[in-house]
Design an enzyme around this catalytic site. Structure first.
Site, PDB file in Angstrom:
ATOM      1  N   GLU A 413       6.982  -5.912 -15.859  1.00  0.00           N
ATOM      2  CA  GLU A 413       7.708  -7.022 -16.137  1.00  0.00           C
ATOM      3  C   GLU A 413       8.810  -6.530 -17.371  1.00  0.00           C
ATOM      4  O   GLU A 413       8.597  -8.231 -17.984  1.00  0.00           O
ATOM      5  CB  GLU A 413       7.835  -8.437 -15.713  1.00  0.00           C
ATOM      6  CG  GLU A 413       7.100  -8.633 -14.163  1.00  0.00           C
ATOM      7  CD  GLU A 413       8.579  -7.968 -12.913  1.00  0.00           C
ATOM      8  OE1 GLU A 413       9.262  -8.217 -13.818  1.00  0.00           O
ATOM      9  OE2 GLU A 413       7.810  -8.769 -11.945  1.00  0.00           O
ATOM     10  N   GLU A 489       1.631  -4.166  -7.131  1.00  0.00           N
ATOM     11  CA  GLU A 489       1.221  -5.505  -6.575  1.00  0.00           C
ATOM     12  C   GLU A 489       1.887  -5.234  -5.255  1.00  0.00           C
ATOM     13  O   GLU A 489       2.959  -5.233  -4.761  1.00  0.00           O
ATOM     14  CB  GLU A 489       2.124  -6.595  -7.641  1.00  0.00           C
ATOM     15  CG  GLU A 489       1.812  -5.887  -9.150  1.00  0.00           C
ATOM     16  CD  GLU A 489       2.303  -7.328  -9.884  1.00  0.00           C
ATOM     17  OE1 GLU A 489       2.613  -7.846  -9.508  1.00  0.00           O
ATOM     18  OE2 GLU A 489       1.963  -6.995 -11.033  1.00  0.00           O
TER      19      GLU A 489
HETATM   20  C1  IPT Z   1       4.271 -10.414 -10.606  1.00  0.00           C
HETATM   21  C2  IPT Z   1       3.717  -9.841 -12.091  1.00  0.00           C
HETATM   22  O1  IPT Z   1       3.983  -9.249 -12.642  1.00  0.00           O
HETATM   23  C3  IPT Z   1       2.949 -10.515 -11.825  1.00  0.00           C
HETATM   24  O2  IPT Z   1       2.118 -10.505 -13.281  1.00  0.00           O
HETATM   25  C4  IPT Z   1       2.258 -11.629 -11.248  1.00  0.00           C
HETATM   26  O3  IPT Z   1       2.645 -13.143 -12.146  1.00  0.00           O
HETATM   27  C5  IPT Z   1       3.063 -11.910  -9.766  1.00  0.00           C
HETATM   28  O4  IPT Z   1       4.059 -10.931  -9.834  1.00  0.00           O
HETATM   29  C6  IPT Z   1       2.637 -13.469  -9.485  1.00  0.00           C
HETATM   30  O5  IPT Z   1       1.353 -13.552  -9.330  1.00  0.00           O
HETATM   31  S1  IPT Z   1       6.114 -10.185 -11.138  1.00  0.00           S
HETATM   32  C7  IPT Z   1       6.560 -11.362  -9.710  1.00  0.00           C
HETATM   33  C8  IPT Z   1       8.303 -11.232 -10.381  1.00  0.00           C
HETATM   34  C9  IPT Z   1       7.170 -10.660  -8.067  1.00  0.00           C
END
Ligand code: IPT
Length: 987
Positions: A413, A489
């Site tokens: 990010e 993720e």
């Molecule tokens: C995403 C981040 O990469 C991670 O660090 C964490 O914040 C997660 O979200 C949520 O828990 S970024 C998000 C804008 C999809």
């Protein structure tokens, strides 16, 4: 204007450190400087430097453990508190400036060199200082660190004295580096990783770089070591005996994979220094649009892992690192993304040893610039180029010898910008043997892998088919279309959930381009805290009075802060199990090996044949030694057993035959379960068979009489025994037809309930709609109460205030076979435009009825889209043990597909509820409203009741706390529903 003294805070790179190199264990003298240091905290950065002097008197200072974060080293507020923000910076966005109020921790250590310490060169190594530290040894400044999660080494040989060396480190919470370290985690300053003094002998190794490839076509490993001139290699297993290190060697080897983590210990030595490096031979390549290791495409069953300890923050000891990895292995996880910074170096050694695919991610995140339209984002600002490239180089130099690291990630990010390209080029120059990852630039301009986070099932499927939306630039689009895909993720494990994992896995297995993903995330970062009266709870954002915070978004892991597996982890284990066991019909089942490399040689199959959850027969079968990707059918034993009433099920479990590095013999890796018809029969019919059809046939009712308030069914089905009659007599209804007593147990009468305490996944969007609709405060209007010979029929309308939609409900109570039967019919009235949280009955018993036994899915909680880990069986528990203690209280603990459940008190008296065919059961000592109102587990105060929800269904869970909501097939809507239950007293 900052004073000259603290202008170094504006430096994006730090200064004074030596060139980066591998983290090596050598036989050169070393002195661990972790331990008790002197400490003083100041509210600002601009302070006199006299504390660094030799003769400075620090006797009035406090003591602190190093490594530590000072806000956690003392929990009485004296040293400040943790701050949690996800995206937003807790300081004004004004790079590279930082606030004048800048908590600054002065650390001081006086140490003697151990006896026999060699003279000559030495380096001081800091493995992690958050966010920047200015360092002096014996009054001489060594430099300033930058990059909290990267090591810095300083030459100190000429400064060392035999006795009384004074190491002084001034650590600032905020520095220019803060702008590129905006990861979603607690802001926690301090010297949080090891401090070590390392002798550097003349003629020593310096750096060691190992390249150990594997050619799957020839089976040959290729070894090349780059280190000091004149060094030699020794490894008996490889037939190397003091051969020149600068040669190129090839041998037949067993390759390293995450499933078969074969390491060779290679000694690298000069006359002056010796290191042992764990070498794993493997090669990573992108071929045919796929990430291949040793020539084979791999499927990532991964997690994102932050460093976290509930007491010590990002100070994570080796034992805990190992425990986490062992727990991951035990749950079939094969990959880790080191979100979002290089981990403690020991972590990667453990990954090499235990076997994990690792995406090693650089310490870079600038997410908070997004809130400001990405203006002045360091990723795109030439002033930050050197700093970001330096971070990338330091990561690669430190970690490139690890076979577990199969991909580099530029960071997380951090928007788009040319500095990403410079980082990528720098990484490739240092190591061209691994693909590059970065999710934040959708064009994949600088990377080798297409990666997304939280893409919906539909989008992932489109990508799997190669039908994703095109990029504007045709060349980039064509490039990206040829890339393999991962979800770096997905499956946001916040609170109850994530739901929908099975559907993702099905896609990953269907489309070869989809090479799996990494659940967000491994650990809940709740900080262990105590209420004023001493009860333990886990704190999250806002609990420390932060001015800005993101609440419990910090608690989104598959394990609770103390590493208790959450139901989400159990679900993930089942979803990704590497062995599939399925009914094949005709008395056989299929074993499928879904590993990418490993053979099924270290397993045995344990089978059980159960009727109504009670084992009738069981045993062990050898597991076919299948190669990866292969399947085979195995015959079930032929059983010669009497036919028993009840549901019959086969369960086959694949368990470890012998101890491994991560689990003992008997550990269950995978399982399958399917209904059996008759004993010994292969497949059959019992699944979903109505409970009412089980056992003895229904006989015509002979019972006559009047149950208080309830005319008894004289002609309906039922056994009609005197005993049955007595049972049904024990029901008492009030004038509105509500069941207020049963079997001598006073009840809070059953009524239709729609509410559940919103889960974190509901809370993002759905809960607001539910609250708007008023589903947490419905009223019930009695329309009619009718008694006839067969039944007591109560009609009501259930609806919230202020809206014109509701539900028509008919409760029909009758006696059947000596038990009390309820037929519930629900239909929607008006236009509903929100799904229902749940649909069923709520009732309450006195608090003593807290023992629960049931036949249905268990042992753990399950919801429509998180039900894979639960299996059919007979389970015994207590109401207290049935609660899942999510850090943030929310709906939890439901047991699915319950055929019957019994709630009893210490004497065995109580109530049996049977479904027709099944129901969903939740039992707790508080109401959904109380659960909804609670903010921490310690807010939940047991009432005098056991509150039961006996549901027809609940809405699914989804992953909408960050990601897609509930899939349509798991939604629950108002409509026409019918539902039947039978109540029996237990004496
Ligand atoms: C995403 C981040 O990469 C991670 O660090 C964490 O914040 C997660 O979200 C949520 O828990 S970024 C998000 C804008 C999809």
């Amino acid at each position: 204007m900052e004073s000259v003294a603290v202008r170094y805070l504006l430096s994006t790179t730090g200064h004074g450190a030596l060139a980066p190199r591998a983290h090596l264990a050598t036989d050169a003298a070393r002195l661990c400087l972790n331990g008790t240091w002197r400490f003083r905290l100041s509210p600002v950065a601009d302070l006199p430097e006299d504390f660094a002097e030799d003769g400075y008197d620090d006797s009035g200072w406090d003591e602190i453990a190093v490594p530590s974060h000072w806000p956690l080293a003392r929990r009485d507020d004296a040293w400040g508190n943790p701050i949690y923000t996800n995206v937003r910076y807790p300081i004004p966005v004004d790079p590279p400036y930082v606030p004048t109020e800048n908590p600054t921790g002065d650390h001081r250590l006086v140490f003697d060199l151990p006896e026999g310490w060699p003279g000559g060169d030495a380096v001081l190594r800091f493995d992690g200082v958050d966010s920047c530290g200015r360092i002096w040894l014996n009054g001489v400044e060594l430099g300033v660190t930058a990059g909290s999660r990267l090591p810095s080494e300083y030459a100190v040989g000429q400064l060392l004295r035999e006795g009384h060396n004074v190491l002084a480190v001034r650590v600032h919470q905020w520095s220019a580096g803060t702008y590129v370290e905006d990861q979603d985690m607690w802001w926690l300053p301090g010297i949080f990783r090891d401090v070590t003094l390392l002798a550097r002998p003349v003629g020593g190794l310096g750096d060691v770089r190992v390249e150990a490839g594997y050619d799957h076509r020839t089976g040959l490993g290729r070894l090349r070591v780059d280190t000091a001139a004149g060094a030699v290699l020794t490894c008996a297993e490889l037939g190397l005996e003091r051969v020149p290190a600068d040669g190129f060697y090839e041998f037949e080897v067993a390759p390293w994979t995450a499933e078969t983590p074969r390491l060779y210990r290679v000694e690298v030595a000069t006359g002056a220094e010796r290191a042992v490096v764990a070498v794993g031979f493997r090669s990573v390549a992108i071929e045919d649009g796929l990430i291949k290791v040793n020539g084979r495409a791999v499927l990532f069953r991964g997690v994102n892992r932050h460093e976290f300890d509930p007491d010590h923050g990002r100070v994570v000891g080796e034992e805990l690192m190992r425990a986490d990895l062992v727990l991951m292995k035990q749950h079939n996880i094969n990959a880790v993304r080191t979100s979002h910074y290089p981990p403690h170096p020991r972590f990667l050694e453990l990954c090499d040893e235990l076997g994990f695919w690792v995406i090693d991610e650089c310490d870079l995140e600038t997410h908070g610039f997004q809130e400001n339209g990405w203006r002045r984002n360091p990723t795109g600002d030439p002033a930050w180029r050197e700093a970001l490239v330096g971070r990338a180089e330091r990561m690669v130099a430190r970690d490139r010898n690890h076979p577990s690291v199969i991909m580099w990630s530029l960071g997380n990010e951090a928007g788009v910008g040319e500095n990403l390209g410079h980082m990528a080029a720098a990484i490739r120059a240092l190591d061209s043997s691994r693909p590059l990852h970065y999710e934040g630039d959708r064009s994949c301009r600088y990377t080798d892998v297409y990666s997304r986070m939280y893409a919906s099932h539909a989008e992932v499927e489109a990508i799997g088919r190669g039908e994703e939306e095109a990029l504007d630039d045709p060349a980039l689009d064509a490039r990206r279309r040829a890339m393999p895909f991962i979800q770096c993720e997905y499956g946001h494990a916040m609170g109850n959930g994530p739901g929908g994992l099975a559907e993702y896995q099905a896609l990953f297995e269907r489309y070869e381009r989809l090479q799996g993903g990494f659940i967000w995330e491994w650990i809940d970062h709740g900080i262990r805290s105590r209420t004023a009266d001493g009860r333990e709870f886990y704190a999250y954002g806002g609990d420390f009075g932060e001015e800005l915070h993101d609440g419990n978004f910090i608690c989104d892991g598959l394990v609770f802060p103390d590493r208790t597996p959450s139901p989400g982890l159990l679900e993930y284990k089942k979803v990704i199990e590497p062995i599939r066991l399925r009914d094949a019909g005709s008395g056989a089942f299929t074993v499928e090996n879904r590993y990418d490399f490993a053979e099924l040689s270290e397993l045995v199959l344990r089978w059980a044949y159960e009727v109504e959850g009670v084992e009738q027969a069981g045993g062990e079968l050898p597991c076919p030694g299948l190669a990866a990707g292969k399947s085979e059918s195995v015959a079930l034993p032929a059983l010669d057993l009497p036919v028993l009433p009840g549901e019959a099920w086969w369960t086959v479990r694949a368990v470890l035959a012998a101890d491994t590095a991560w689990a003992s013999a008997g550990h269950e890796v995978a399982w399958g379960q399917w209904p059996a018809g008759v004993p010994g029969g292969g497949s059959a019919s019992a699944a979903g068979q109505p409970v009412g059809a089980r056992g003895t046939a229904d006989a015509p009712a002979l019972v006559q009489g009047v149950i208080e308030g309830l005319p008894v069914d004289t002609t309906g089905p039922g056994e009609g025994t005197a005993e049955g009659w007595a049972a049904a007599r024990q029901a008492r209804f009030d004038e509105r037809g509500r069941l207020v007593e049963f079997a001598g147990i006073g009840l809070v009468a059953p009524r239709v309930d729609l509410w559940r305490a919103p889960t974190d996944n509901d809370a993002h969007a759905l809960a607001a709609k539910w609250r708007w609709a008023g589903l947490h405060r419905v009223h019930e209007r009695t329309v009619s109460v009718e008694r006839d010979e067969r039944a007591l029929t109560v009609q009501t309308r259930v609806a919230p205030a202020a809206v014109d939609f509701g539900l028509h409900v008919t409760y029909r109570w009758s006696e059947a076979g000596g038990v009390l039967r309820l037929d519930l019919a629900v239909s929607a009235d008006g236009v509903w435009n929100v799904p229902l949280p749940r649909l069923g009955l709520r009732l309450a018993l006195p608090g003593g009825y807290d023992r629960v036994e049931w036949f249905g899915l268990g042992p753990g909680e399950a919801y429509p889209d998180t039900r894979l880990a639960a299996r059919v069986g007979r389970y015994r528990s207590t109401v207290d043990a049935m609660q899942t203690q999510y850090v943030f209280p929310q709906e939890n603990g439901s047991r699915l597909d319950v055929r019957w459940a019994e709630l009893t008190d210490a004497s065995g008296r109580g109530l049996r509820i049977e479904g027709d065919p099944v129901f969903q059961l939740t039992a707790r000592r508080w109401t959904s409203e109380q659960l909804d109102a609670a903010r921490h587990q310690t807010d939940l105060i047991p009432s005098e009741h056991i509150w039961l929800n006996v549901d027809l269904a609940q809405h699914g869970i989804g992953s909408n706390s960050c990601g897609p909501g509930v899939l349509p097939q798991h939604e629950l809507h108002a409509g026409d529903h019918t539902f039947a239950l039978r109540f029996t007293p237990l004496h």
